[in-house]
Design an enzyme around this catalytic site. Structure first.
Site, mmCIF file in Angstrom:
data_model
loop_
_atom_site.group_PDB
_atom_site.id
_atom_site.type_symbol
_atom_site.label_atom_id
_atom_site.label_comp_id
_atom_site.label_asym_id
_atom_site.label_seq_id
_atom_site.Cartn_x
_atom_site.Cartn_y
_atom_site.Cartn_z
ATOM 1 C CE LYS A 52 -1.695 -0.275 9.113
ATOM 2 N NZ LYS A 52 -1.617 0.537 7.904
ATOM 3 C CD GLN A 96 -0.448 -0.164 4.491
ATOM 4 O OE1 GLN A 96 -1.201 -0.517 5.377
ATOM 5 N NE2 GLN A 96 0.541 0.694 4.708
ATOM 6 C CG ASP A 119 -5.697 5.101 7.464
ATOM 7 O OD1 ASP A 119 -5.347 4.927 8.642
ATOM 8 O OD2 ASP A 119 -5.065 4.666 6.489
#
Ligand SMILES: NC(=O)c1ccc[n+]([C@@H]2O[C@H](COP(=O)([O-])OP(=O)(O)OC[C@H]3O[C@@H](n4cnc5c(N)ncnc54)[C@H](OP(=O)(O)O)[C@@H]3O)[C@@H](O)[C@H]2O)c1
Length: 281
Positions: A52, A96, A119
Site C-alpha cells: 500500500k 490494517q 477503507d
C-alpha cells in the site's frame, strides 16, 4: 474463458489517479495523504502495508506509516486515531486488519472520522452505502465492480450470487451489486447446498476464505466468476476457486494472483483522493 486481469485494470486506474493527484497537489500545495496504521508484526499484514505504501508513492500520494507494537493497548491506538483525525495533511486513515485480539476492532474503526475513512468501514460510510448513497465504499468490492465495468460485463438485470457475508467483502459487495441493479443472492456458511444457488448465478463473487473451495461443478455455463480469495501456500498464491477447471465452461474469471488483489489497493488510493477532494470542496 476470458481472464479478467485486475492487474491491467489497476494499471490503467492508477495512471488516472496519478494525474488527479498531481492536479490536487498543484491546486492545494500538498498531495493527498494516507496514514496507514499497523499493529503487531503479522507477516501477511506487513506485506499488504508495504504494498500500500509503495502504491501511494507510485501515484504521488503521501503516506504516513504508523507501526505499533503488538502489545499496544486499545486506548493507545484510539489516541493515535484521534491525532490522525485532526492532522491536516492526512486525508485518509487505514487501520490494517486484523487487529490483535485484545483490541475491539469495531471500536477502533468507529473512532475514525468518517471523512477520513479510506477503507469505507466506519458505521457512517457503511450506512451511506446501505442507504444507496455511497461516499467511499470498501475497497475490495469496489474493485470487483471496476473490473466488471472495465470488461463491459453487464450487471443490471443479472443474477449475482455472493459467497460470503463479511463486513469487508460480502455485505458491501451485495450492496454495490444491488446499486448496479443486479438481483442479488448472498450465501454463507449456514446456507445449505450453496451450489443450488451458485449454479444460478450469471455473476458469482466468491469470498469464502477457503483455498480452492469451488470448481467446475459449482457454476453454470457462461457465468462470470470473480475470485476474491487469497491464500499463501508453499506452491504460491491461490484463490477460493479452482479456476483451472473452468476453461470451456464459464465465460470469464479473475485469476489469482493478478485479479481482485491489485484492485483493492487501487481503490484505496482512489478513496484517499476522493476524501482529499471532499475536504477541499
Ligand atoms: N483480494 C483482496 O484484496 C482481498 C481483500 C479482502 C479479503 N480477501 C480474501 O477474501 C477471502 C474472504 O475474506 P473475508 O475477509 O470476507 O473472510 P471472512 O471474514 O472469513 O468471511 C468469509 C465468509 O465466507 C463464508 N463462508 C465460510 N465458509 C463457507 C462455506 N463453506 N460456504 C459458504 N460460505 C462460507 C462465511 O460465512 P459465515 O458468515 O456464516 O461465517 C463468511 O461470511 C479471504 O481469502 C481473504 O484473504 C482478499
Amino acid at each position: 474463458m476470458q481472464l479478467l486481469s485486475g492487474s491491467q485494470v489497476a494499471e490503467k486506474k492508477r495512471l488516472e489517479i496519478k494525474i488527479k493527484v498531481r492536479q490536487f497537489a498543484f491546486d492545494h500545495g500538498r498531495p493527498p495523504g494516507l496514514a496507514v496504521v499497523l499493529v503487531g508484526d503479522d507477516p501477511a499484514s506487513q506485506v499488504y502495508v508495504k504494498n500500500k505504501i509503495k502504491a501511494c508513492s507510485d501515484t504521488g500520494i503521501q503516506s504516513f506509516h504508523n507501526q505499533l507494537p503488538a502489545k499496544t493497548t486499545e486506548e493507545e491506538l484510539l489516541k493515535l486515531i484521534s491525532k490522525l483525525n485532526s492532522q491536516t495533511d492526512v486525508d485518509g486513515i487505514l487501520v490494517q486488519l486484523p487487529l490483535p485480539s485484545h483490541i475491539d476492532t469495531n471500536r477502533v474503526l468507529s473512532a475514525i472520522w468518517p471523512l477520513k475513512d479510506a477503507d469505507g468501514l466506519t458505521p457512517e460510510n457503511l450506512g451511506l452505502l446501505m442507504a444507496g448513497r455511497p461516499r467511499v465504499a470498501p475497497c475490495t468490492p469496489r474493485g470487483v465492480i471496476e473490473i466488471l465495468n472495465h470488461y463491459d460485463i453487464a450487471i443490471a438485470g443479472r443474477h449475482a450470487v455472493v459467497v460470503g457475508r463479511s463486513q469487508i467483502v460480502g455485505r458491501p459487495m451485495a450492496q454495490l451489486l444491488l446499486l448496479a441493479d443486479a438481483t442479488v443472492t448472498v450465501v454463507h456458511s449456514k446456507t445449505p447446498n450453496i451450489r443450488d444457488f451458485t449454479k444460478q448465478g450469471d455473476i458469482v463473487v466468491v469470498a469464502a476464505g477457503k483455498p480452492r473451495f469451488m470448481g467446475a461443478e459449482d457454476f453454470k455455463k457462461d457465468s462470470v466468476v470473480i475470485d476474491v480469495g487469497i491464500h499463501r501456500r508453499a506452491e504460491g498464491l491461490c484463490g477460493d476457486v479452482r479456476t483451472d477447471e473452468l476453461k470451456g465452461l464459464v465465460k470469464a474469471a479473475t485469476p489469482v494472483p493478478g485479479g481482485v488483489g491489485p484492485m483493492t489497493i487501487t481503490m484505496l488510493l482512489e478513496n484517499t483522493l476522493t476524501l482529499a477532494q471532499l475536504s477541499k470542496a
